[in-house]
Design an enzyme around this catalytic site. Structure first.
Site, PDB file in Angstrom:
ATOM      1  N   HIS A  28       0.953  -1.097  -0.182  1.00  0.00           N
ATOM      2  CA  HIS A  28      -0.136   0.008   0.115  1.00  0.00           C
ATOM      3  C   HIS A  28       1.021   1.071  -0.138  1.00  0.00           C
ATOM      4  CE1 HIS A  28      -3.919   2.007   1.168  1.00  0.00           C
ATOM      5  NE2 HIS A  28      -3.140   3.055   1.107  1.00  0.00           N
ATOM      6  N   HIS A  80       1.693   5.482  -1.384  1.00  0.00           N
ATOM      7  CA  HIS A  80       1.038   6.825  -2.230  1.00  0.00           C
ATOM      8  C   HIS A  80       2.273   7.307  -2.791  1.00  0.00           C
ATOM      9  CE1 HIS A  80      -3.056   6.855  -0.614  1.00  0.00           C
ATOM     10  NE2 HIS A  80      -2.297   6.263   0.365  1.00  0.00           N
ATOM     11  N   LEU A  81       2.475   7.257  -4.274  1.00  0.00           N
ATOM     12  CA  LEU A  81       3.750   7.958  -4.954  1.00  0.00           C
ATOM     13  C   LEU A  81       3.432   9.169  -5.417  1.00  0.00           C
ATOM     14  CD1 LEU A  81       5.051   4.906  -6.911  1.00  0.00           C
ATOM     15  CD2 LEU A  81       5.784   6.050  -4.868  1.00  0.00           C
ATOM     16  N   ARG A  82       1.980   9.887  -5.457  1.00  0.00           N
ATOM     17  CA  ARG A  82       1.623  11.012  -5.966  1.00  0.00           C
ATOM     18  C   ARG A  82       1.989  10.893  -7.412  1.00  0.00           C
ATOM     19  NH1 ARG A  82      -1.513  10.951  -1.616  1.00  0.00           N
ATOM     20  NH2 ARG A  82      -0.421  11.892   0.197  1.00  0.00           N
ATOM     21  N   ASN A 101      -5.222   7.448  -6.041  1.00  0.00           N
ATOM     22  CA  ASN A 101      -6.069   8.701  -5.537  1.00  0.00           C
ATOM     23  C   ASN A 101      -5.348   9.903  -5.837  1.00  0.00           C
ATOM     24  OD1 ASN A 101      -4.165   8.043  -3.430  1.00  0.00           O
ATOM     25  ND2 ASN A 101      -5.432   9.061  -1.976  1.00  0.00           N
ATOM     26  N   LYS A 119      -9.366  -0.125  -5.708  1.00  0.00           N
ATOM     27  CA  LYS A 119      -9.475   0.267  -4.584  1.00  0.00           C
ATOM     28  C   LYS A 119     -10.649   1.034  -4.482  1.00  0.00           C
ATOM     29  CE  LYS A 119      -7.824   2.045  -0.465  1.00  0.00           C
ATOM     30  NZ  LYS A 119      -6.554   3.062  -0.373  1.00  0.00           N
ATOM     31  N   HIS A 174     -10.612   1.021   1.921  1.00  0.00           N
ATOM     32  CA  HIS A 174     -10.159   1.849   2.979  1.00  0.00           C
ATOM     33  C   HIS A 174     -11.312   1.833   3.786  1.00  0.00           C
ATOM     34  CE1 HIS A 174      -8.664   5.775   4.369  1.00  0.00           C
ATOM     35  NE2 HIS A 174      -9.950   5.801   5.192  1.00  0.00           N
ATOM     36  N   HIS A 215      -4.676  -0.983   5.605  1.00  0.00           N
ATOM     37  CA  HIS A 215      -4.038  -0.384   6.978  1.00  0.00           C
ATOM     38  C   HIS A 215      -5.176  -0.431   8.126  1.00  0.00           C
ATOM     39  CE1 HIS A 215      -6.814   2.788   5.031  1.00  0.00           C
ATOM     40  NE2 HIS A 215      -5.832   3.120   4.139  1.00  0.00           N
ATOM     41  N   LEU A 223      -4.791   8.912   8.408  1.00  0.00           N
ATOM     42  CA  LEU A 223      -6.289   8.252   8.095  1.00  0.00           C
ATOM     43  C   LEU A 223      -6.214   6.877   7.483  1.00  0.00           C
ATOM     44  CD1 LEU A 223      -8.434  11.353   7.007  1.00  0.00           C
ATOM     45  CD2 LEU A 223      -8.496  10.169   9.199  1.00  0.00           C
ATOM     46  N   ASP A 260       1.570   2.390   3.539  1.00  0.00           N
ATOM     47  CA  ASP A 260       0.565   3.637   3.680  1.00  0.00           C
ATOM     48  C   ASP A 260       1.529   4.948   3.448  1.00  0.00           C
ATOM     49  OD1 ASP A 260      -1.626   5.149   2.795  1.00  0.00           O
ATOM     50  OD2 ASP A 260      -2.391   5.126   4.999  1.00  0.00           O
ATOM     51  N   HIS A 319       3.283  14.447   2.012  1.00  0.00           N
ATOM     52  CA  HIS A 319       2.429  15.831   1.874  1.00  0.00           C
ATOM     53  C   HIS A 319       3.888  16.676   2.099  1.00  0.00           C
ATOM     54  CE1 HIS A 319      -1.694  14.801   1.660  1.00  0.00           C
ATOM     55  NE2 HIS A 319      -1.357  13.896   2.581  1.00  0.00           N
ATOM     56  N   ALA A 357      -3.736  14.768   5.937  1.00  0.00           N
ATOM     57  CA  ALA A 357      -3.455  13.255   6.579  1.00  0.00           C
ATOM     58  C   ALA A 357      -2.409  12.396   5.864  1.00  0.00           C
ATOM     59  CB  ALA A 357      -4.773  12.479   6.478  1.00  0.00           C
TER      60      ALA A 357
HETATM   61 ZN   LIG Z   1      -3.477   5.108   1.636  1.00  0.00          ZN
END
Ligand SMILES: [Zn+2]
Length: 346
Positions: free
Chosen positions: A14, A16-18, A42, A100, A137, A175, A220, A248, A252, A264
């Site tokens: 899990h 996030h690479l943006r 996302n 997802k 999620h 998560h 979150l 996860d 940011h 978050a």
């Molecule tokens: Zn996530």
């Protein structure tokens, strides 16, 4: 005296690479240690179609450090308009590994998520047919449900009904943060697994809120009380193959975290394995680390474990872990558990 530990190379189930500059900045932090990662969809706008996933995968490939053999495992973002045929084509071609589900409004960039679960029922049926896992999620977003209770309520109101209606569907509870989540996995052995983050194994809500509020611990689902952290730790170190690592890691910019309304996410990728080794060491469970980080995830997804390995070293003094990753004028603060970590990846 130093101690070393060699593991099959881990994967992150899990991540996030943006996109754009942020992707360039954070990708090497994952490819350095991990062989594969499930890439969260996302973005703004989210990755909802096969074409979106193809183009995001190409952008990730283009941002990879030279010589890296990292494999991004792509996902689609389930919406009420997702087309089953497009999803099935993306899965059967090997482009995506999972889909997802975000309840609408649950977390960063989840506005396109699902509000009416009946609308996605045909797509879930199709996923069950073709064996495509659903990653959830697991939080309800109703305003009348307290933020600390949202995972437990999601299990009762959304997850359990989905699994009863579509029993052949393979589901990963992403998560998990509560004893309720761990217990639900244990009680339902068929086609159900769960990822656990590093911060939820190391911290509880006291770490975030006592003596001042620490924005870099805000994520979150939110950190819960200590008994929940203990339940997660016991699940992760139990050897049960249905629990595996999903960091996860969610970068940011530091200014977005240290602000009036903090975003978050904990950016753990650079230190995840060092922190995890320390956590398993403290729990007297170093022999279970390889299962949690490198074997259980591929086992659940039906993929072979990685052939190569990584080595971690424990020193007598705390490791000098990175504090920040540069990103132009928007540096990103790296997760710091606030307790000494003696392990590092060598
Ligand atoms: Zn996530």
């Amino acid at each position: 005296m130093t101690q070393t530990l060699t593991l099959r190379r881990p994967d992150d189930w899990h991540l996030h690479l943006r996109d754009d500059a942020m992707l360039q900045a954070v990708l090497p932090e994952t490819t350095r240690h991990f062989a594969r990662a499930i890439i969260m969809p996302n973005l703004v706008p989210p990755v909802v179609t096969m074409a979106d996933a193809q183009s995001y995968k190409a952008r990730i490939k283009a941002a990879m450090p030279q010589g890296s053999r990292f494999t991004p495992l792509m996902t689609l973002y389930l919406t009420e308009n997702t087309e089953a045929d497009d999803l099935a084509a993306a899965y059967s071609s090997g482009l995506i590994s999972a889909v997802k589900l975000y309840p609408a409004g649950a977390t960063t960039n989840s506005a396109s998520g699902v509000a009416n679960f009946d609308k996605v029922r045909p797509v879930l049926e199709r996923m069950a047919e073709i064996g495509c896992p659903l990653l959830v999620h697991g939080e309800v977003t109703d305003h009348d449900i307290d933020i600390f209770d949202r995972e437990a309520v999601f299990i009762d109101r959304v997850l359990d009904p989905i699994r009863r209606a579509t029993p052949a569907l393979k589901v990963v509870m992403e998560h998990i943060t509560t004893k309720d989540g761990a217990d639900y996995v244990r009680a339902n052995p068929e086609r159900l697994g769960a990822t656990i983050t590093v911060q939820h194994l190391m911290l509880d809500r006291n770490h975030m809120l006592v003596g001042g509020m620490r924005p870099h611990y805000y994520c979150l689902p939110i950190l819960k009380r200590r008994e929940h952290r203990e339940a997660l730790l016991s699940a992760a170190t139990s050897g049960d193959k249905r629990f595996f690592l999903g960091t996860d890691s969610a970068p940011h910019a530091t200014h977005a975290k240290e602000s009036e309304c903090c975003s978050a996410g904990c950016f753990t990728a650079p230190v995840a394995l060092a922190c995890l080794a320390q956590t398993f060491d403290d729990a007297g469970a170093l022999d279970r680390l390889e299962g949690f980080a490198s074997l259980n995830g591929p086992g659940f997804y039906g993929l072979p474990p990685n052939e190569d390995s990584i080595t971690l070293t424990k020193s007598e003094s705390p490791a000098n872990l990175p504090k920040q990753v540069e990103n132009g004028s928007d540096p990103i603060t790296v997760f710091d558990p606030g307790s000494p970590v003696y392990w590092s990846v060598t």
